[in-house]
Design an enzyme around this catalytic site. Structure first.
Site, PDB file in Angstrom:
ATOM      1  N   SER A 147      -6.822   1.999  -6.998  1.00 45.31           N
ATOM      2  CA  SER A 147      -5.862   1.354  -7.076  1.00 45.31           C
ATOM      3  C   SER A 147      -5.572   0.303  -8.071  1.00 45.31           C
ATOM      4  CB  SER A 147      -5.877   0.665  -5.459  1.00 45.31           C
ATOM      5  OG  SER A 147      -7.066  -0.727  -5.666  1.00 45.31           O
ATOM      6  N   LYS A 172      -8.062  -6.751  -6.028  1.00 41.12           N
ATOM      7  CA  LYS A 172      -6.660  -6.654  -6.235  1.00 41.12           C
ATOM      8  C   LYS A 172      -6.023  -7.756  -7.220  1.00 41.12           C
ATOM      9  CE  LYS A 172      -5.899  -3.364  -2.984  1.00 41.12           C
ATOM     10  NZ  LYS A 172      -5.733  -1.941  -3.414  1.00 41.12           N
TER      11      LYS A 172
END
Length: 232
Positions: A47, A118
């Protein structure tokens, strides 16, 4: 010859000089460093490509936000809550539990079962949205320059944008970030189940948003494999 040379050593010296005491002290010191200063984490997915690759080990500075808060662009590690839909840890399997503990300590293996990495886009009270006329994410109306983004959703003004039908999957918001929370996205935008993953549609429920709240620290470097050593 002085009789002092044959006097028994004090008990505290015998204890502190023993191998087992020094081993225990080393474990305690390591635990304190990992708990309060810095800790390695294993990157489980793609990701955050190309910034981070699956299997990378990253070093997380746990003191980075003492007296400060994450800002736009920071790569953070956080403990995700139930809204992220992650599986519960397998506490009944002692082998898996031991391997996970070893991974958390060394970074060579899975980190905590609810630990994610993230990039911070917006913080408490800020308004985030996508997209402006150039297809950029905006924070409080200012477009972000994000050279780290890969595999973004298609966006072409007048053809596929936030007013077209169907509209671009890049579009979301506007949304105001709640207190003590952060809106986080993956650099690999089409391959990241991030804060906006369930909210990229014209009509969505407020419950679609997933926030990063329990921040572990700031990712500061890739420490393994050797060929990928770099700062973040």
């Amino acid at each position: 010859m002085s009789t002092d040379e044959h006097a028994p050593r004090p008990l505290w010296r015998r204890v502190t000089g023993s191998f087992w005491f020094q081993l225990a002290a080393a474990f305690v010191a390591t635990g304190l460093v990992l708990s309060f200063v810095a800790k390695p984490y294993w990157v489980p997915s793609g990701s955050m490509e190309q910034t981070l690759q699956p299997g990378d080990r990253i070093l997380v500075n746990r003191l980075a936000y003492v007296g400060s808060t994450p800002t736009t662009g920071d790569v953070i590690v956080f403990d995700a809550d139930a809204a992220w839909g992650l599986p519960a840890p397998d506490s009944d399997d002692p082998v898996r539990t031991a391997l996970r503990w070893l991974g958390e300590v060394t970074g060579f293996g899975p980190s905590g079962p609810h630990t994610l990495v993230k990039r911070v886009i917006a913080g408490p009270g800020q308004t985030a949205q996508c997209c402006d006329e150039q297809g950029r994410v905006t924070v409080d109306g200012v477009g972000l320059d994000e050279p780290y983004v890969t595999n973004d959703f298609a966006f072409e003004p007048g053809t596929i944008d936030c007013e077209s039908e169907p509209r671009s999957g890049r579009c979301f918001g506007p949304v105001v970030v709640p207190d003590q929370s952060y809106l986080v996205l993956g650099d690999n935008r089409t391959g990241s189940a991030d804060s906006a993953h369930r909210c990229r549609a014209a009509e969505v429920s407020p419950s679609c948003w997933r926030w990063a709240g329990n921040v572990v620290g700031k990712s500061v470097a890739v420490i393994w494999p050797i060929g990928r050593w770099s700062g973040l």
